[in-house]
Design an enzyme around this catalytic site. Structure first.
Site, short mmCIF file in Angstrom:
data_model
loop_
_atom_site.label_atom_id
_atom_site.label_comp_id
_atom_site.label_asym_id
_atom_site.label_seq_id
_atom_site.Cartn_x
_atom_site.Cartn_y
_atom_site.Cartn_z
N HIS A 59 39.98 44.20 30.70
CA HIS A 59 38.97 45.07 31.31
C HIS A 59 37.65 44.33 31.42
O HIS A 59 37.33 43.52 30.55
CB HIS A 59 38.79 46.35 30.48
CG HIS A 59 38.16 47.44 31.26
ND1 HIS A 59 36.80 47.56 31.40
CD2 HIS A 59 38.71 48.42 32.00
CE1 HIS A 59 36.55 48.59 32.18
NE2 HIS A 59 37.69 49.13 32.56
N ASP B 17 45.50 52.09 32.32
CA ASP B 17 46.66 52.11 33.21
C ASP B 17 47.96 51.82 32.50
O ASP B 17 49.01 52.29 32.90
CB ASP B 17 46.44 51.10 34.35
CG ASP B 17 45.31 51.55 35.25
OD1 ASP B 17 45.49 52.55 35.94
OD2 ASP B 17 44.24 50.94 35.21
N1 COA Z 1 46.90 39.46 31.87
C1 COA Z 1 46.77 38.17 31.49
N2 COA Z 1 45.59 37.56 31.34
C2 COA Z 1 44.50 38.30 31.57
C3 COA Z 1 44.55 39.66 31.96
C4 COA Z 1 45.82 40.22 32.10
N3 COA Z 1 45.96 41.49 32.47
N4 COA Z 1 43.31 40.12 32.11
C5 COA Z 1 42.48 39.11 31.86
N5 COA Z 1 43.20 38.02 31.54
C6 COA Z 1 42.66 36.70 31.21
C7 COA Z 1 42.36 35.94 32.52
O1 COA Z 1 43.45 35.21 32.97
C8 COA Z 1 41.19 35.10 32.11
O2 COA Z 1 41.69 34.02 31.37
P1 COA Z 1 41.04 32.56 31.55
O3 COA Z 1 39.61 32.72 31.09
O4 COA Z 1 41.89 31.70 30.69
O5 COA Z 1 41.13 32.25 33.02
C9 COA Z 1 40.43 35.97 31.11
O6 COA Z 1 41.41 36.87 30.56
C10 COA Z 1 39.30 36.79 31.78
O7 COA Z 1 39.88 37.54 32.86
P2 COA Z 1 39.16 37.88 34.21
O8 COA Z 1 40.16 38.30 35.22
O9 COA Z 1 38.24 36.76 34.59
O10 COA Z 1 38.27 39.09 33.76
P3 COA Z 1 37.62 40.16 34.71
O11 COA Z 1 36.57 40.83 33.94
O12 COA Z 1 37.26 39.56 36.02
O13 COA Z 1 38.87 41.08 35.01
C11 COA Z 1 40.43 42.76 35.22
C12 COA Z 1 39.09 42.35 34.59
C13 COA Z 1 40.66 44.21 34.93
C14 COA Z 1 40.36 42.53 36.73
C15 COA Z 1 41.54 41.86 34.60
O14 COA Z 1 41.60 42.05 33.23
C16 COA Z 1 42.88 42.16 35.27
O15 COA Z 1 43.17 41.62 36.34
N6 COA Z 1 43.71 43.02 34.62
C17 COA Z 1 44.97 43.41 35.21
C18 COA Z 1 44.74 44.54 36.23
C19 COA Z 1 44.49 45.88 35.58
O16 COA Z 1 45.16 46.27 34.64
N7 COA Z 1 43.49 46.57 36.12
C20 COA Z 1 43.12 47.89 35.67
C21 COA Z 1 41.79 47.86 35.02
S1 COA Z 1 41.39 49.44 34.29
#
Ligand code: COA
Length: 415
Positions: free
Chosen positions: A283, A352
């Site tokens: 998140h 979710d």
């Molecule tokens: N699975 C695996 N790794 C994850 C992850 C996941 N669901 N969510 C974050 N990470 C990892 C990323 O790969 C990244 O790793 P790195 O630094 O080695 O590259 C790190 O954690 C930070 O993630 P990032 O995507 O940059 O964080 P963000 O703040 O931009 O993203 C979300 C937040 C929600 C977009 C992200 O966690 C995600 O894509 N989650 C899955 C989708 C989801 O469940 N969305 C509903 C949100 S309520």
């Protein structure tokens, strides 16, 4: 007087924002960690995993309140008195119907249209039948907002029954928002267990500060466009799997890919090896358990115990759910996955992950997961649209151009 940090080549917009060249040089990709305004609606304590609507802890609202009361709280900023609440509930009930023309539109869509696209289009079309369409005052915006909140479950239930070739069930005037959804989906009245669990799901999704869809809504209304456009933008934004679409993605990998408890960890290992994201985890704001996930997890565990004790769980009957000779309990697989990802990656489950299993337990078709999220979040979107308009400033950031300039135009025949 504020110190003037402008450079000679900066334009008027920067003069207004007061940003110096150094501040402007920084790019906030994804707007991570930036505040775009102040708000009195929702507070997320991301470090401690707490969520408050208008200052009230989410857990207390789930324990004591109803979706209708939470919608009132979000939109009006305070808990209602008895008379205010009955008037509000009556209004929502009165607005549950949808115009015949919209039903015709729903019937005319290709049968394989996703339900979130259907909802987005239907909400946009509804504005054309709203008696307040061209009234942009706050009272009119509240009336329009309540119509949207009231009509969304009807749109979803109608869409479901049309797509599954069942006769439509008109909304009831005697049931709560949650019970009425079940009634329109099945033509039966749900058990208290179903109604309460579904109500908690709606409360947990009602608002979440400036998430991507709420931001879209606020951007749209900040141009002084109308509230229907704001909510249509928001639904389009919610649809993506990085936001509201994650719950459907969770369900799909649980039933189509993992299927069995013993396969959870090997599946997750492969995903992580390939550096793929696992939907339902991580998140932008929470760095610990998402409090909504915790609440939904508690309800899911209660249902699991009931199932294991042989008690019947009231659920919407759908063919999609006749899979349980091939697929283990979703909540058991969810627990194993959650444990594994926390231990290996220190990334926590979000709402979710747990809403998927719980909605499935209640018999909600997977195709309706994200639209139901929208139905609940519509209350928050309305509150945010009204707050934005109360002290509006056009939301219009800048994008740094990094391409070449002064290129020579070459005629098409000479390229
Ligand atoms: N699975 C695996 N790794 C994850 C992850 C996941 N669901 N969510 C974050 N990470 C990892 C990323 O790969 C990244 O790793 P790195 O630094 O080695 O590259 C790190 O954690 C930070 O993630 P990032 O995507 O940059 O964080 P963000 O703040 O931009 O993203 C979300 C937040 C929600 C977009 C992200 O966690 C995600 O894509 N989650 C899955 C989708 C989801 O469940 N969305 C509903 C949100 S309520």
């Amino acid at each position: 007087m504020k110190e003037d940090k402008r450079r000679i080549n900066e334009d008027y917009e920067d003069a207004e924002s007061g940003l110096c060249e150094l501040d402007r040089a920084k790019i906030y990709k994804g707007l991570v960690g930036l505040y775009v305004d102040e708000s009195l609606i929702t507070y997320i304590d991301g470090m401690n995993g707490k969520l408050y609507y208008r200052g009230y802890p989410l857990s207390e609202l789930c324990e004591n309140s109803t979706f209708e009361e939470v919608a009132y709280l979000l939109i009006h900023g305070k808990l209602p008195s008895n008379s205010e609440f009955s008037e509000f509930k009556d209004l929502l009930i009165k607005e549950r119907n949808i115009p015949d023309n919209i039903v015709s539109i729903l019937k005319s869509f290709p049968r394989n249209t996703t339900r979130i696209e259907l909802l987005r289009t239907a909400i946009s079309a509804l504005s054309l039948y709203d008696p307040d369409d061209y009234d942009y005052t706050e009272p009119a915006n509240i009336r329009k907002g309540l119509r949207i909140v009231a009509k969304m479950p009807t749109l979803l239930a109608f869409a479901h029954r049309i797509q599954t070739n069942l006769p439509l069930v008109e909304p009831s005037e005697n049931l709560s928002h949650s019970a009425n959804y079940y009634y329109m989906m099945t033509s039966n009245i749900p058990s208290k267990d179903f109604e309460e669990a579904f109500d908690d799901i709606l409360i947990c999704h009602a608002d979440h500060s400036i998430n991507s869809s709420t931001f879209s809504c606020r951007v749209t209304v900040s141009t002084l466009s109308d509230i229907y456009s704001g909510i249509t933008s928001a639904i389009g934004t919610l649809r993506g799997p990085l936001h509201g679409g994650a719950n459907e993605a969770v369900m799909k990998y649980m039933i189509n890919e993992i299927k069995k408890k013993e396969l959870v960890i090997p599946w997750a290992e492969k995903k992580l090896e390939r550096k793929e994201k696992i939907m339902g985890f991580g998140h932008r704001v929470y760095k610990t358990w998402d409090p909504r996930a915790k609440i939904l997890r508690g309800i899911s565990m209660d249902f699991l115990k009931k199932s294991q004790n042989g008690e019947l769980i009231d659920k919407i009957p759908t063919k999609e759910h006749d899979i349980h000779d091939k697929v283990d309990y979703i909540i058991e697989m969810t627990e194993i996955l959650s444990d594994y990802i926390i231990k290996t990656k220190n990334i926590y489950p979000n709402v979710d992950l747990y809403s998927a299993g719980l909605l499935h337990t209640l018999g909600i078709p997977t195709a309706s997961f994200t639209p139901l999220f929208a139905a609940s979040r519509s209350s928050g979107w309305v509150a945010h649209a009204i707050e934005q308009l109360n002290d509006n400033k056009l939301i219009r950031p800048r994008l740094r151009y990094i391409g070449n300039l002064d290129k020579k135009y070459v005629k098409i025949g000479e390229r």
